[in-house]
Design an enzyme around this catalytic site. Structure first.
Site, PDB file in Angstrom:
ATOM      1  N   THR A 124       0.610  -1.439  -0.204  1.00 36.22           N
ATOM      2  CA  THR A 124      -0.238  -0.480  -0.199  1.00 36.22           C
ATOM      3  C   THR A 124       0.579   1.500   0.240  1.00 36.22           C
ATOM      4  O   THR A 124       1.766   1.494   0.356  1.00 36.22           O
ATOM      5  CB  THR A 124      -0.753  -0.205   1.661  1.00 36.22           C
ATOM      6  OG1 THR A 124      -1.970   1.387   1.539  1.00 36.22           O
ATOM      7  CG2 THR A 124      -0.269  -0.666   2.994  1.00 36.22           C
ATOM      8  N   ASP A 125       0.144   2.365  -0.969  1.00 37.26           N
ATOM      9  CA  ASP A 125       1.127   3.436  -0.061  1.00 37.26           C
ATOM     10  C   ASP A 125       1.106   4.289   1.212  1.00 37.26           C
ATOM     11  O   ASP A 125       1.868   5.371   1.158  1.00 37.26           O
ATOM     12  CB  ASP A 125       0.494   4.693  -1.564  1.00 37.26           C
ATOM     13  CG  ASP A 125      -1.369   4.921  -1.492  1.00 37.26           C
ATOM     14  OD1 ASP A 125      -1.677   4.191  -0.129  1.00 37.26           O
ATOM     15  OD2 ASP A 125      -1.529   5.813  -1.678  1.00 37.26           O
ATOM     16  N   GLU A 126       0.459   3.343   2.419  1.00 34.35           N
ATOM     17  CA  GLU A 126       1.015   4.256   3.268  1.00 34.35           C
ATOM     18  C   GLU A 126       1.166   3.480   3.938  1.00 34.35           C
ATOM     19  O   GLU A 126       2.420   4.224   4.728  1.00 34.35           O
ATOM     20  CB  GLU A 126      -0.894   3.217   4.166  1.00 34.35           C
ATOM     21  CG  GLU A 126      -2.196   3.944   3.353  1.00 34.35           C
ATOM     22  CD  GLU A 126      -3.361   3.548   4.183  1.00 34.35           C
ATOM     23  OE1 GLU A 126      -2.870   3.586   5.695  1.00 34.35           O
ATOM     24  OE2 GLU A 126      -4.366   3.355   3.799  1.00 34.35           O
ATOM     25  N   TYR A 148      -0.852  -0.289  11.135  1.00 34.57           N
ATOM     26  CA  TYR A 148      -1.879  -0.821   9.600  1.00 34.57           C
ATOM     27  C   TYR A 148       0.150  -1.096   8.636  1.00 34.57           C
ATOM     28  O   TYR A 148       0.031  -1.446   9.018  1.00 34.57           O
ATOM     29  CB  TYR A 148      -3.058  -0.373   9.384  1.00 34.57           C
ATOM     30  CG  TYR A 148      -3.344  -1.305   7.722  1.00 34.57           C
ATOM     31  CD1 TYR A 148      -3.150  -1.829   6.943  1.00 34.57           C
ATOM     32  CD2 TYR A 148      -3.433   0.168   6.820  1.00 34.57           C
ATOM     33  CE1 TYR A 148      -3.199  -2.627   5.683  1.00 34.57           C
ATOM     34  CE2 TYR A 148      -2.782  -0.482   5.636  1.00 34.57           C
ATOM     35  CZ  TYR A 148      -2.884  -1.097   5.171  1.00 34.57           C
ATOM     36  OH  TYR A 148      -3.599  -1.681   3.333  1.00 34.57           O
ATOM     37  N   LYS A 152       2.456  -3.029   6.903  1.00 30.28           N
ATOM     38  CA  LYS A 152       2.643  -3.987   5.811  1.00 30.28           C
ATOM     39  C   LYS A 152       3.823  -3.344   5.239  1.00 30.28           C
ATOM     40  O   LYS A 152       4.723  -3.766   4.321  1.00 30.28           O
ATOM     41  CB  LYS A 152       1.681  -2.687   5.616  1.00 30.28           C
ATOM     42  CG  LYS A 152      -0.286  -2.739   5.122  1.00 30.28           C
ATOM     43  CD  LYS A 152      -0.348  -4.334   4.388  1.00 30.28           C
ATOM     44  CE  LYS A 152      -0.136  -4.202   3.333  1.00 30.28           C
ATOM     45  NZ  LYS A 152      -0.123  -5.802   2.681  1.00 30.28           N
TER      46      LYS A 152
END
Ligand code: NAD
Length: 340
Positions: A124-126, A148, A152
């Site tokens: 994810t870009d997060e 989260y 990741k």
């Protein structure tokens, strides 16, 4: 190719399974633990497909993973199994570390031992953290800010280490905020759509000016497939839709399409550590020959229509475990409200 998709009963995983099955060269095995967001109804249309197999199991369970890889003769793995909701990671960080870090470690090691030819980690870009200006490139440091995103990022670092240490042919995609049919209604767009259909308030965190780059699930899955088949081993690819919008603007578009008043919008107490903006530079993936095809207005319209015409799918979810979660997350916030 015989492909194992983990988390195939979830939102992105189920679209990916269907997409891969459309190519007659692929056999697809779906390994999913059927957690709260895993739903076999998402794949009801392909359940009896001759090139599709479902296995109920956990990616943290090495014996199960090893058995599936061996018995099914798996050649490629796409890891889409994860705990995925930032708000839940704030309530229960441990389960995120377990699946997103330990589960990734188990799956990677079993895949390496089984001599899998390609391993793709759906990320994810997060992991880049909040990006106030500019765009994140794949070489930027990872500065995750929620449990989260941190879990990741931990998974991503393990995956990369398997390339540098073992030359195990890994790939990573870092997708931006994804939307489309079959997304669990805790996430922003389906929550707004389903609440609006029921004339319930739309809880909007803080001032609503948080910015996300919206990516259609069809474009996200085409990117995953493209990288799986064409990506250079050891490489990370950002995936973005090029549709940056403020949350409040997205909520207003949904209300307009449903013919509901903007008075349903309720500004509520913010999420702790809420990332202001994510934005990814996708030039590496574009150079590999991928581009998004779904304009946001079109994709959102189709998504809203899907929720409108599939009430049975989300009403069942919203009447179950979801209720207690929603009350815990938004009950007090909605009662107290804030000024946007
Ligand atoms: P989802 O929550 O809809 O689906 C996750 C699936 O994983 C579920 O079917 C669940 O049962 C399964 N699962 C959870 N733990 C498992 C375990 N231990 N073993 C086996 N299966 C397990 O999530 P999603 O939105 O489809 O996300 C899929 C992947 O895409 C995740 O890795 C997520 O980080 C990534 N991603 C999502 C988005 C987004 O906006 N939704 C954006 C970028 C990246």
């Amino acid at each position: 190719m015989r492909i194992l998709v983990t988390g195939g009963a979830g939102f992105i995983g189920s679209h990916l399974v269907r997409r891969l099955l459309a190519d007659p060269r692929h056999q697809v095995v779906n390994l999913d633990a059927l957690r709260y967001s895993g739903n076999l109804e998402n794949l009801a249309d392909v359940a009896g497909h001759p090139r599709y197999t479902f296995v109920h199991g956990d990616i943290c369970d090495a014996a199960t993973v090893e058995q599936v890889l061996k018995e099914q003769g798996i050649e490629a793995v796409v890891n889409a199994a994860a705990e995925t909701h930032v708000d839940r990671s704030i309530l229960d960080p441990h389960s995120f570390a377990k699946t997103d870090v330990v589960g990734t470690a188990v799956l990677l090691e079993a895949s390496r031992k089984a001599k899998v030819e390609r391993y793709l980690q759906v990320s994810t870009d997060e992991v880049y953290g909040s990006v106030e200006t500019g765009m994140s490139t794949e070489e930027d440091p990872l500065i995750p800010r929620s449990p989260y995103a941190a879990s990741k990022a931990g998974g991503d670092l393990l995956v990369r280490s398997y390339w540098t240490t073992y030359r195990f042919p890994v790939l990573i995609t870092r997708g931006s905020n994804t939307y489309g049919p079959h997304q669990y209604p805790e996430k922003f767009i389906p929550l707004c759509v389903t609440n609006a259909i029921d004339d319930q308030p739309l809880p909007i965190y803080g001032d609503g000016r948080y910015r996300r780059d919206w990516l259609s699930v069809h474009d996200h899955c085409s990117a995953i497939e493209h990288v799986l088949l064409n990506g250079r081993p050891g490489t990370v690819y950002n995936v973005g839709g090029g549709n940056e919008r403020e949350n409040i603007a997205v909520a207003e578009m949904i209300l307009e399409q449903l013919g509901k008043p903007t008075s349903l919008i309720r500004f509520v107490e913010d999420r702790p550590g809420h990332d202001r903006r994510y934005a990814v530079d996708c030039s590496r993936l574009r150079a590999l020959g991928w581009a998004p095809t779904v304009p946001f207005e079109e994709g959102l319209r189709a998504t809203v229509d899907w929720y409108r015409t599939h009430e049975g799918w989300w009403r069942k979810i919203k009447s179950g475990e979801f209720r207690a979660y929603y009350e815990r997350m938004y009950g007090k916030r909605l009662r107290e409200g804030v000024t946007g």
